[in-house]
Design an enzyme around this catalytic site. Structure first.
Site, PDB file in Angstrom:
ATOM      1  N   ASP A 185     -25.700   2.043  32.982  1.00 23.14           N
ATOM      2  CA  ASP A 185     -24.758   3.157  32.871  1.00 23.14           C
ATOM      3  C   ASP A 185     -24.555   3.449  31.381  1.00 23.14           C
ATOM      4  O   ASP A 185     -24.347   2.526  30.582  1.00 23.14           O
ATOM      5  CB  ASP A 185     -23.434   2.781  33.542  1.00 23.14           C
ATOM      6  CG  ASP A 185     -22.461   3.949  33.605  1.00 23.14           C
ATOM      7  OD1 ASP A 185     -21.909   4.301  32.546  1.00 23.14           O
ATOM      8  OD2 ASP A 185     -22.260   4.474  34.702  1.00 23.14           O
ATOM      9  N   ASN A 205     -19.847  14.663  26.404  1.00 15.53           N
ATOM     10  CA  ASN A 205     -19.552  15.954  27.040  1.00 15.53           C
ATOM     11  C   ASN A 205     -18.321  16.612  26.416  1.00 15.53           C
ATOM     12  O   ASN A 205     -18.305  17.837  26.201  1.00 15.53           O
ATOM     13  CB  ASN A 205     -19.336  15.753  28.543  1.00 15.53           C
ATOM     14  CG  ASN A 205     -20.639  15.514  29.292  1.00 15.53           C
ATOM     15  OD1 ASN A 205     -21.703  15.948  28.863  1.00 15.53           O
ATOM     16  ND2 ASN A 205     -20.546  14.810  30.410  1.00 15.53           N
ATOM     17  N   HIS A 226     -21.237  20.103  27.895  1.00 10.75           N
ATOM     18  CA  HIS A 226     -22.119  19.604  28.963  1.00 10.75           C
ATOM     19  C   HIS A 226     -23.600  19.889  28.719  1.00 10.75           C
ATOM     20  O   HIS A 226     -24.455  19.068  29.115  1.00 10.75           O
ATOM     21  CB  HIS A 226     -21.671  20.173  30.307  1.00 10.75           C
ATOM     22  CG  HIS A 226     -20.400  19.550  30.815  1.00 10.75           C
ATOM     23  ND1 HIS A 226     -20.373  18.322  31.433  1.00 10.75           N
ATOM     24  CD2 HIS A 226     -19.109  19.975  30.762  1.00 10.75           C
ATOM     25  CE1 HIS A 226     -19.124  18.014  31.771  1.00 10.75           C
ATOM     26  NE2 HIS A 226     -18.332  19.009  31.367  1.00 10.75           N
ATOM     27  N   ASP A 282     -26.336  17.082  29.141  1.00  6.79           N
ATOM     28  CA  ASP A 282     -27.505  17.177  30.027  1.00  6.79           C
ATOM     29  C   ASP A 282     -28.786  16.850  29.272  1.00  6.79           C
ATOM     30  O   ASP A 282     -29.687  16.166  29.810  1.00  6.79           O
ATOM     31  CB  ASP A 282     -27.606  18.584  30.623  1.00  6.79           C
ATOM     32  CG  ASP A 282     -26.529  18.845  31.670  1.00  6.79           C
ATOM     33  OD1 ASP A 282     -25.894  17.867  32.114  1.00  6.79           O
ATOM     34  OD2 ASP A 282     -26.336  20.022  32.042  1.00  6.79           O
ATOM     35  N   GLU A 336     -24.089   9.488  34.998  1.00  6.79           N
ATOM     36  CA  GLU A 336     -24.860   8.894  33.907  1.00  6.79           C
ATOM     37  C   GLU A 336     -25.352   7.498  34.276  1.00  6.79           C
ATOM     38  O   GLU A 336     -25.663   6.676  33.403  1.00  6.79           O
ATOM     39  CB  GLU A 336     -24.011   8.822  32.624  1.00  6.79           C
ATOM     40  CG  GLU A 336     -22.780   7.955  32.703  1.00  6.79           C
ATOM     41  CD  GLU A 336     -21.553   8.677  33.249  1.00  6.79           C
ATOM     42  OE1 GLU A 336     -20.449   8.160  33.043  1.00  6.79           O
ATOM     43  OE2 GLU A 336     -21.696   9.755  33.872  1.00  6.79           O
TER      44      GLU A 336
END
Length: 341
Positions: free
Chosen positions: A223, A231, A236, A240, A266
């Protein structure tokens, strides 16, 4: 001497009359060609057959030429010349003759040499014509129907081939669409790696294989640490792009047989067949460094927390994933570390 020759001549005339009567019986008209003089004598039946008045045409070969249908002329002449020159043992032909009314009548024509000179050269030829018009029309109609039938069969065969090819292409397109639909259903749309659905299917297959053979199988889950901060700070779209870069970097570090998927958000997971815990731990260390390199341009260092587990005999998949998830939770408490379970 003259008296002896006279009965011989009478006998010859009688034979010829008998021959003519016989020919008249079996034919619709006869012709008698004196080759030296080119004179052609035709029977009354010949004139009646074509509708001309008796002796109403010149008695020579040119008359014969003039009544043959133009489309048949060359073929008839070739056959006739082949007999004259001795290249064919018989003369026989079927062709159309022009009648007085301008219509054409199909006839059959047969002839042969009957007299020769002292050198063996033919001096006389006799032949017979027969009206075959009705039979020929039926024959030509059958021929035309056969040709039409053959053409229809060819068209049907072409149609079948076209439909078969169209069906093959349609099936190929459907197979490609089905393969694409399957790929999309198993692919994470952002990172283009496997999604959770595909991973669970691969894990189920590997778990069943493990139950039978007991080979080493490892699971690696990681993770990204503080991803929400990326973010919030950069938006965002940047987040991404980071996820895509991480997926690409990790994918390049794995084997073709490893199953790499986005588990959610994530969070990522890797199935490592035929991999003991020590090897999976070494891989996790390499991936930890790889992720750091991916985030080199960010304001804050990019790190990830890892959890490692191996399949155990008698353990269900639900218990395995729960054990792995608990280990990841512990790793997240410390950040940028690897937790074994």
């Amino acid at each position: 001497m003259d008296e002896q020759q006279l009965p011989a001549a009478d006998a010859r005339d009688g034979i010829e009359k008998t021959l003519r009567y016989a020919l008249e019986v079996v034919s619709d008209g006869i012709w008698d060609w004196d080759i030296a003089s080119n004179h052609v004598k035709r029977s009354p039946g010949w004139y009646r057959m074509l509708g001309y008045p008796l002796d109403g045409l010149p008695e020579d070969v040119d008359t014969w030429h003039s009544v043959i249908h133009p489309d048949d002329f060359e073929r008839v002449m070739q056959g006739f010349q082949a007999y004259i020159e001795g290249r064919h043992p018989t003369y026989a032909a079927e062709y159309r003759c022009r009648c007085l009314d301008g219509e054409y009548l199909w006839i059959s024509d047969h002839g042969r040499f009957v007299e020769f000179d002292g050198q063996g050269q033919a001096t006389r030829m006799i032949g017979a014509h027969r009206n075959i018009h009705e039979r020929k029309l039926v024959e030509l109609e059958l021929q035309q129907r056969n040709e039409e039938l053959h053409e229809l069969n060819r068209n049907l065969e072409q149609l079948v081939e076209q439909r078969t090819e169209a069906l093959r292409r349609a099936n190929l397109a459907l197979a490609e669409q089905a393969a694409e639909a399957l790929r999309l259903s198993e692919t994470d749309p952002l990172t283009q790696i496997f999604n959770r659905r595909r991973f669970e299917s691969s894990l189920q297959h590997e778990w069943l294989h493990f139950q039978r053979h007991g080979h080493d199988v490892s699971l690696l889950m990681f993770d990204l640490d503080h991803f929400k901060r990326i973010n919030d700070s950069h938006g965002h779209p940047v987040g991404d792009r980071v996820l895509v870069a991480v997926a690409k970097g990790v994918r390049n570090s794995l084997r073709d047989g490893d199953c790499f998927a986005r588990w959610g958000g994530e969070e990522f997971i890797v199935l490592l067949p035929d991999t003991p815990l020590a090897a999976s731990h070494a891989l996790a260390e390499r991936l930890r460094r790889c992720i750091g390199e991916v985030g080199a341009g960010l304001e804050h260092a990019l790190t990830a927390s890892f959890a490692l587990a191996t399949l155990r005999c008698g353990e269900s998949l639900e218990d395995l994933l729960r054990r792995l998830d608990d280990a990841l939770y512990r790793a997240k408490q410390r950040r940028d570390c690897i937790e074994l379970c």
